[in-house]
Design an enzyme around this catalytic site. Structure first.
Site, mmCIF file in Angstrom:
data_model
loop_
_atom_site.group_PDB
_atom_site.id
_atom_site.type_symbol
_atom_site.label_atom_id
_atom_site.label_comp_id
_atom_site.label_asym_id
_atom_site.label_seq_id
_atom_site.Cartn_x
_atom_site.Cartn_y
_atom_site.Cartn_z
ATOM 1 N N ALA A 183 0.845 -1.214 0.000
ATOM 2 C CA ALA A 183 0.000 0.000 0.000
ATOM 3 C C ALA A 183 0.873 1.254 0.000
ATOM 4 O O ALA A 183 0.572 2.241 -0.692
ATOM 5 C CB ALA A 183 -0.922 -0.013 1.225
ATOM 6 N N ASP A 242 11.371 -7.832 -0.899
ATOM 7 C CA ASP A 242 10.664 -8.782 -0.043
ATOM 8 C C ASP A 242 11.414 -10.111 -0.058
ATOM 9 O O ASP A 242 12.127 -10.427 -1.016
ATOM 10 C CB ASP A 242 9.219 -9.005 -0.552
ATOM 11 N N VAL A 297 15.594 -9.281 5.061
ATOM 12 C CA VAL A 297 16.223 -8.184 5.811
ATOM 13 C C VAL A 297 17.247 -8.677 6.840
ATOM 14 O O VAL A 297 17.975 -7.896 7.426
ATOM 15 C CB VAL A 297 15.189 -7.253 6.499
ATOM 16 N N TYR A 330 7.131 -10.127 20.243
ATOM 17 C CA TYR A 330 6.778 -9.161 19.186
ATOM 18 C C TYR A 330 6.803 -7.744 19.764
ATOM 19 O O TYR A 330 7.402 -6.830 19.184
ATOM 20 C CB TYR A 330 5.381 -9.489 18.637
ATOM 21 N N SER A 387 10.306 -6.565 20.433
ATOM 22 C CA SER A 387 11.012 -6.189 19.200
ATOM 23 C C SER A 387 10.591 -4.794 18.736
ATOM 24 O O SER A 387 11.404 -4.006 18.261
ATOM 25 C CB SER A 387 10.771 -7.227 18.092
#
Ligand SMILES: NC(=O)C1=CN([C@@H]2O[C@H](COP(=O)(O)OP(=O)(O)OC[C@H]3O[C@@H](n4cnc5c(N)ncnc54)[C@H](O)[C@@H]3O)[C@@H](O)[C@H]2O)C=CC1
Ligand SMILES: CCCCCC(=O)/C=C/C=C\C/C=C\C/C=C\CCCC(=O)O
Length: 249
Positions: free
Chosen positions: A20, A36, A65, A151, A154
């Site tokens: 997006a 990606d 990444v 999560y 991070s």
């Protein structure tokens, strides 16, 4: 900000929020490199964006990444094709508490690497033109999440990373700004049915936000001045927080 002919790199952009963002920036006249880990999907998305916005304005690259060589290659191919970089969006992220080492590696270490590479590419004393780094944080980077502790950790790390780079005198002197986005639940494949059920238990039966809201938030972040080191909260569940900078303004 004048977007025409400016250049952005976006990680994790084969789908979801990153895709997006790419669409929104291209529609404003920018040139974009999407990257990606998913080769098939980044190719499909890249080709589709190139068809709509022009092959001269879009490149795509496979990049995990966590892989420094692949990440450096993304910057290299972008500079080779477009001759400059202005905006870097460290968007790639995962949520998988059972595989928590991966969460730290992708969300935190990947953002650290992306922020370091972006700083080098953008700073004026290294041949860059200045610019802005946008790190993808989360509402759980500024408030705890009892069901996603790693999560959340991070993303707290991403917030600290962003604020710390923003404080560096050499970055201010060389025109590089560091910001982050802190969204609540956005309607992407990351929000599985199970997570949606948990979400309803905690936050009631509120709707997921669309990726369009994220694009709107991105443009606010890019257009606002005086927001170096700030995190923009995107959370319609709490109208008092929505589109406000965390703890300020
Ligand atoms: N969807 C949501 O409710 C929210 C998402 N976020 C964050 O936004 C970012 C994007 O999330 P979504 O678009 O929702 O997720 P998504 O799962 O739809 O898209 C994530 C993309 O990242 C890619 N990816 C995964 N691991 C990668 C790696 N190691 N290297 C490069 N690419 C990788 C995936 O292939 C995928 O295309 C993430 O950082 C996420 O933590 C933050 C707050 C809320
Ligand atoms: C797979 C989850 C990815 C998390 C995406 C994100 O960054 C933010 C999402 C916001 C809400 C939806 C996700 C989970 C909500 C469920 C429970 C929250 C518990 C909150 C608490 O106070 O402990």
């Amino acid at each position: 900000m004048d977007f025409s002919n400016k250049v952005a790199i976006i990680t994790g952009a084969a789908r979801g929020i990153g895709k997006a963002f790419a669409t929104g920036l291209l529609a404003k006249g920018m040139k974009v490199c999407i990257s990606d880990i998913n080769e098939e999907l980044v190719t499909t998305t890249g080709q589709s964006l190139a068809t709509t916005y022009g092959e001269q304005n879009v490149i795509f690259a496979v990049c995990d990444v966590r892989n420094e060589d692949q990440f450096k290659n993304v910057f290299q191919v972008t500079k080779n094709k477009f001759k400059r970089v202005d905006i870097v969006i460290n968007n790639a992220g995962v949520a998988d508490e059972e595989n928590w080492g991966k969460v730290v590696d992708v969300n935190l270490k990947g953002s650290i690497l992306g922020t370091q590479l972006a700083a080098e590419a953008l700073r004026k004393d290294r041949g860059g033109h200045g610019g802005i780094v946008v790190n993808m944080c989360s509402i759980f980077g500024v408030q705890p999440c009892s069901i996603l502790p790693v999560y959340s950790a991070s993303k707290y790390g991403v917030f600290g990373l962003t604020k710390s780079f923003a404080e560096m005198p050499e970055m201010k002197e060389n025109g590089v700004k560091f910001t982050c986005l802190c969204p609540g639940a956005i309607d992407t494949e990351m929000i599985t049915d199970d997570i949606q059920q948990m979400r309803k238990k905690f936050f009631g039966d509120t709707s997921l936000m669309s990726t369009d809201v994220m694009t709107e938030a991105l443009f606010k972040l890019l257009n606002d001045t005086d927001n170096n080191g700030e995190g923009l909260i995107v959370n319609q569940v709490d109208p008092d927080q929505h589109m406000k900078y965390f703890n300020s303004k």
